[in-house]
Motif scaffolding. Structure first.
Motif, PDB file in Angstrom:
ATOM      1  N   CYS A  13      -5.465  -8.285  -9.658  1.00  0.00           N
ATOM      2  CA  CYS A  13      -4.056  -8.658  -9.473  1.00  0.00           C
ATOM      3  C   CYS A  13      -3.227  -7.857 -10.473  1.00  0.00           C
ATOM      4  N   CYS A  14      -2.395  -6.934  -9.958  1.00  0.00           N
ATOM      5  CA  CYS A  14      -1.671  -6.072 -10.892  1.00  0.00           C
ATOM      6  C   CYS A  14      -0.168  -6.026 -10.670  1.00  0.00           C
ATOM      7  N   GLY A  15       0.361  -6.680  -9.645  1.00  0.00           N
ATOM      8  CA  GLY A  15       1.805  -6.555  -9.427  1.00  0.00           C
ATOM      9  C   GLY A  15       2.439  -7.793  -8.831  1.00  0.00           C
ATOM     10  N   MET A  16       3.740  -7.744  -8.752  1.00  0.00           N
ATOM     11  CA  MET A  16       4.491  -8.899  -8.233  1.00  0.00           C
ATOM     12  C   MET A  16       5.728  -8.435  -7.470  1.00  0.00           C
ATOM     13  N   ALA A  17       5.574  -7.366  -6.687  1.00  0.00           N
ATOM     14  CA  ALA A  17       6.714  -6.833  -5.933  1.00  0.00           C
ATOM     15  C   ALA A  17       7.265  -7.865  -4.962  1.00  0.00           C
ATOM     16  N   ARG A  63      -0.446  -5.578   8.762  1.00  0.00           N
ATOM     17  CA  ARG A  63       1.009  -5.745   8.647  1.00  0.00           C
ATOM     18  C   ARG A  63       1.329  -6.729   7.518  1.00  0.00           C
ATOM     19  N   ARG A  64       2.376  -6.423   6.782  1.00  0.00           N
ATOM     20  CA  ARG A  64       2.748  -7.262   5.638  1.00  0.00           C
ATOM     21  C   ARG A  64       2.887  -8.741   6.017  1.00  0.00           C
ATOM     22  N   GLU A  65       3.533  -9.014   7.182  1.00  0.00           N
ATOM     23  CA  GLU A  65       3.792 -10.410   7.601  1.00  0.00           C
ATOM     24  C   GLU A  65       2.493 -11.201   7.721  1.00  0.00           C
ATOM     25  N   ALA A  93       0.803  -1.233   0.000  1.00  0.00           N
ATOM     26  CA  ALA A  93       0.000   0.000   0.000  1.00  0.00           C
ATOM     27  C   ALA A  93       0.832   1.278   0.000  1.00  0.00           C
ATOM     28  N   ALA A  94       2.045   1.244   0.529  1.00  0.00           N
ATOM     29  CA  ALA A  94       2.831   2.482   0.577  1.00  0.00           C
ATOM     30  C   ALA A  94       3.623   2.724  -0.708  1.00  0.00           C
ATOM     31  N   GLY A  95       3.584   1.764  -1.641  1.00  0.00           N
ATOM     32  CA  GLY A  95       4.262   1.942  -2.928  1.00  0.00           C
ATOM     33  C   GLY A  95       3.444   2.840  -3.856  1.00  0.00           C
ATOM     34  N   GLY A  96       3.887   2.940  -5.117  1.00  0.00           N
ATOM     35  CA  GLY A  96       3.240   3.845  -6.066  1.00  0.00           C
ATOM     36  C   GLY A  96       1.822   3.427  -6.409  1.00  0.00           C
ATOM     37  N   VAL A  97       1.680   2.229  -6.978  1.00  0.00           N
ATOM     38  CA  VAL A  97       0.341   1.756  -7.341  1.00  0.00           C
ATOM     39  C   VAL A  97      -0.514   1.661  -6.078  1.00  0.00           C
ATOM     40  N   GLY A  98       0.089   1.146  -4.995  1.00  0.00           N
ATOM     41  CA  GLY A  98      -0.653   0.942  -3.748  1.00  0.00           C
ATOM     42  C   GLY A  98      -1.197   2.247  -3.180  1.00  0.00           C
TER      43      GLY A  98
HETATM   44  P1  NDP Z   1       6.698   0.354  -5.710  1.00  0.00           P
HETATM   45  O1  NDP Z   1       8.067  -0.102  -5.392  1.00  0.00           O
HETATM   46  O2  NDP Z   1       6.385   1.797  -5.637  1.00  0.00           O
HETATM   47  O3  NDP Z   1       5.686  -0.401  -4.738  1.00  0.00           O
HETATM   48  C1  NDP Z   1       5.843  -1.742  -4.396  1.00  0.00           C
HETATM   49  C2  NDP Z   1       5.446  -1.928  -2.938  1.00  0.00           C
HETATM   50  O4  NDP Z   1       5.337  -3.330  -2.689  1.00  0.00           O
HETATM   51  C3  NDP Z   1       6.496  -1.446  -1.955  1.00  0.00           C
HETATM   52  O5  NDP Z   1       6.388  -0.083  -1.659  1.00  0.00           O
HETATM   53  C4  NDP Z   1       6.170  -2.289  -0.735  1.00  0.00           C
HETATM   54  O6  NDP Z   1       5.022  -1.726  -0.108  1.00  0.00           O
HETATM   55  C5  NDP Z   1       5.729  -3.612  -1.367  1.00  0.00           C
HETATM   56  N1  NDP Z   1       6.822  -4.594  -1.423  1.00  0.00           N
HETATM   57  C6  NDP Z   1       8.060  -4.435  -1.954  1.00  0.00           C
HETATM   58  N2  NDP Z   1       8.791  -5.551  -1.834  1.00  0.00           N
HETATM   59  C7  NDP Z   1       7.996  -6.442  -1.206  1.00  0.00           C
HETATM   60  C8  NDP Z   1       8.163  -7.778  -0.796  1.00  0.00           C
HETATM   61  N3  NDP Z   1       9.308  -8.433  -0.996  1.00  0.00           N
HETATM   62  N4  NDP Z   1       7.124  -8.398  -0.204  1.00  0.00           N
HETATM   63  C9  NDP Z   1       5.963  -7.756   0.008  1.00  0.00           C
HETATM   64  N5  NDP Z   1       5.739  -6.471  -0.355  1.00  0.00           N
HETATM   65  C10 NDP Z   1       6.741  -5.843  -0.961  1.00  0.00           C
HETATM   66  O7  NDP Z   1       6.351  -0.214  -7.152  1.00  0.00           O
HETATM   67  P2  NDP Z   1       5.113   0.117  -8.131  1.00  0.00           P
HETATM   68  O8  NDP Z   1       3.981   0.601  -7.320  1.00  0.00           O
HETATM   69  O9  NDP Z   1       5.623   0.902  -9.271  1.00  0.00           O
HETATM   70  O10 NDP Z   1       4.787  -1.341  -8.672  1.00  0.00           O
HETATM   71  C11 NDP Z   1       4.253  -2.328  -7.806  1.00  0.00           C
HETATM   72  C12 NDP Z   1       4.113  -3.633  -8.563  1.00  0.00           C
HETATM   73  O11 NDP Z   1       3.123  -3.489  -9.553  1.00  0.00           O
HETATM   74  C13 NDP Z   1       5.385  -4.095  -9.262  1.00  0.00           C
HETATM   75  O12 NDP Z   1       5.457  -5.500  -9.230  1.00  0.00           O
HETATM   76  C14 NDP Z   1       5.163  -3.622 -10.681  1.00  0.00           C
HETATM   77  O13 NDP Z   1       5.901  -4.365 -11.612  1.00  0.00           O
HETATM   78  C15 NDP Z   1       3.674  -3.828 -10.825  1.00  0.00           C
HETATM   79  N6  NDP Z   1       3.069  -2.974 -11.822  1.00  0.00           N
HETATM   80  C16 NDP Z   1       2.205  -3.550 -12.697  1.00  0.00           C
HETATM   81  C17 NDP Z   1       1.573  -2.814 -13.632  1.00  0.00           C
HETATM   82  C18 NDP Z   1       0.568  -3.458 -14.511  1.00  0.00           C
HETATM   83  O14 NDP Z   1       0.251  -2.903 -15.550  1.00  0.00           O
HETATM   84  N7  NDP Z   1       0.040  -4.610 -14.133  1.00  0.00           N
HETATM   85  C19 NDP Z   1       1.860  -1.386 -13.802  1.00  0.00           C
HETATM   86  C20 NDP Z   1       2.698  -0.828 -12.747  1.00  0.00           C
HETATM   87  C21 NDP Z   1       3.294  -1.633 -11.819  1.00  0.00           C
HETATM   88  P3  NDP Z   1       4.950  -1.565   1.494  1.00  0.00           P
HETATM   89  O15 NDP Z   1       6.190  -0.840   1.881  1.00  0.00           O
HETATM   90  O16 NDP Z   1       3.703  -0.792   1.733  1.00  0.00           O
HETATM   91  O17 NDP Z   1       4.905  -2.946   2.057  1.00  0.00           O
END
Ligand code: NDP
Length: 324
Positions: free
Chosen positions: A238-242, A195-197, A153-158
């Motif tokens: 489902c939009c990401g895989m961070a 919490r993430r955990e 949630a604290a990331g960009g998309v989140g």
């Molecule tokens: P950011 O780095 O800004 O955000 C990712 C957030 O994910 C972090 O701030 C953190 O949030 C959390 N995170 C990071 N590492 C981990 C981990 N190992 N386990 C759990 N949580 C983690 O990136 P974006 O917002 O730019 O992108 C997020 C994801 O979405 C990426 O995978 C990106 O590739 C994907 N994406 C997909 C798009 C699409 O079209 N489907 C377009 C844009 C992005 P916190 O600190 O709050 O835990």
């Protein structure tokens, strides 16, 4: 006039001075003002991910600027345009440059009411967050007592998903690995913090019904748990895989709870949908909150910013001033 651009070659990424002749010879010529920093940009700049598919390549998957010349009737000099995805920075030269030529199809007008800076504070992340909200709406996940969970949630998309959902009247649970950002997330409209955990450890394939739906930017076990905790009739965008690209789930939530697991990709979104999503972004954002969750950094800092985003240390969004 020389153009400063960040260029990836087979074995390097560096700033280079380009001239107009180095840009693609057809398309819409743009004076770029801002690009942005996305996770994918971090992967491309550090060369930690295989993002670039053609060399040499100007990096940057987003851009916003003013049209200088156009070979398409869709745009004329002076128009404000933006581009996100559509191969920019991967297959076609991208936005980490002071000037660029892009296919008219890859561009949309910057909607009334958004500045170029705001357009890139949103960027691909904003489009993805909005497409996720639209996906939930289409699947009848509407504002209700039960919360929608946003992971990463604290990331960009989140951050943008939290803001947009809260603005629409949803109750939003923000899942984060940075509990120190609780006030920030509540300021964007989160009603609770997870919490993430809590979502990251292995869990049963069906768990107590907790969420009306979800926007997941993390993937892996987190997505598996969100899916297993989604209430009857809910949906998860489902939009990401961070956190990981694997997904270990059963069909039970699908067939016993009518839960939908829905993909969201901003990369190849058809133009009409992009225009719709950007128009929604222009009307739905809270300008003060967008300013709170973003900052502007000069392109000269792109190498360190890229390391930071991959380390999960960027809060919200970073727009990139390509003249800085
Ligand atoms: P950011 O780095 O800004 O955000 C990712 C957030 O994910 C972090 O701030 C953190 O949030 C959390 N995170 C990071 N590492 C981990 C981990 N190992 N386990 C759990 N949580 C983690 O990136 P974006 O917002 O730019 O992108 C997020 C994801 O979405 C990426 O995978 C990106 O590739 C994907 N994406 C997909 C798009 C699409 O079209 N489907 C377009 C844009 C992005 P916190 O600190 O709050 O835990």
């Amino acid at each position: 006039m020389p153009i400063r651009a960040l260029v990836a070659r087979e074995n390097s990424v560096d700033f280079e001075q380009l001239s107009d002749e180095d840009l693609p010879q057809s398309g819409v010529l743009i004076d770029v003002a801002y690009s942005s920093l996305n996770y994918k940009d971090g992967l491309a700049v550090t060369r930690k991910g295989k993002i670039v598919r053609k060399f040499p390549m100007v990096l940057g998957i987003d851009l916003a600027g003013t049209v200088v010349a156009s070979d398409s009737d869709a745009f004329k000099p002076g128009d404000r345009v933006l581009g996100t995805g559509q191969g920019l920075g991967e297959l076609a030269p991208g936005g980490y440059t002071q000037r660029q030529r892009a296919r008219a199809d890859a561009l949309v007008p910057v909607p009334e009411g958004l500045t170029l800076e705001q357009a890139m504070q949103l960027g691909t992340a904003g489009l993805t967050a909005m497409l996720s909200v639209m996906t939930l709406e289409r699947n009848h996940v509407l504002p209700d007592e039960r919360e929608v969970v946003v992971t990463g949630a604290a990331g960009g998309v989140g951050s943008l998903a939290v803001m947009l959902l809260a603005r629409r009247g949803y109750r939003v649970a923000a899942s984060t690995g940075r509990p120190q950002l609780e006030d920030y997330l509540r300021g964007l409209g989160a009603t609770s913090i997870v919490r993430r955990e809590e979502l990251a450890s292995p869990g049963a394939p069906m768990q107590s019904e907790r969420w009306a739906g979800g926007v997941d930017t993390v993937g892996g076990q987190t997505l598996a748990n969100v899916f297993a905790q989604t209430a009857y009739g809910g949906a998860v965008a489902c939009c990401g895989m961070a956190g990981g690209h694997e997904l270990n789930v059963t069909v039970w939530p699908l067939i016993l709870r009518n839960v939908s697991l829905l993909g969201v990709s901003s990369l190849r979104t058809p133009k009409a949908t992009r225009i719709e999503a950007w128009s929604r972004l222009a009307s739905d954002i809270d300008a003060d909150k967008l300013a709170q969750l973003s900052r502007v950094e000069p392109l000269s800092r792109i190498f360190e910013l890229s390391e930071e985003i991959l380390a999960g240390n960027i809060r919200g969004r970073v727009a990139i001033d390509v003249n800085g």
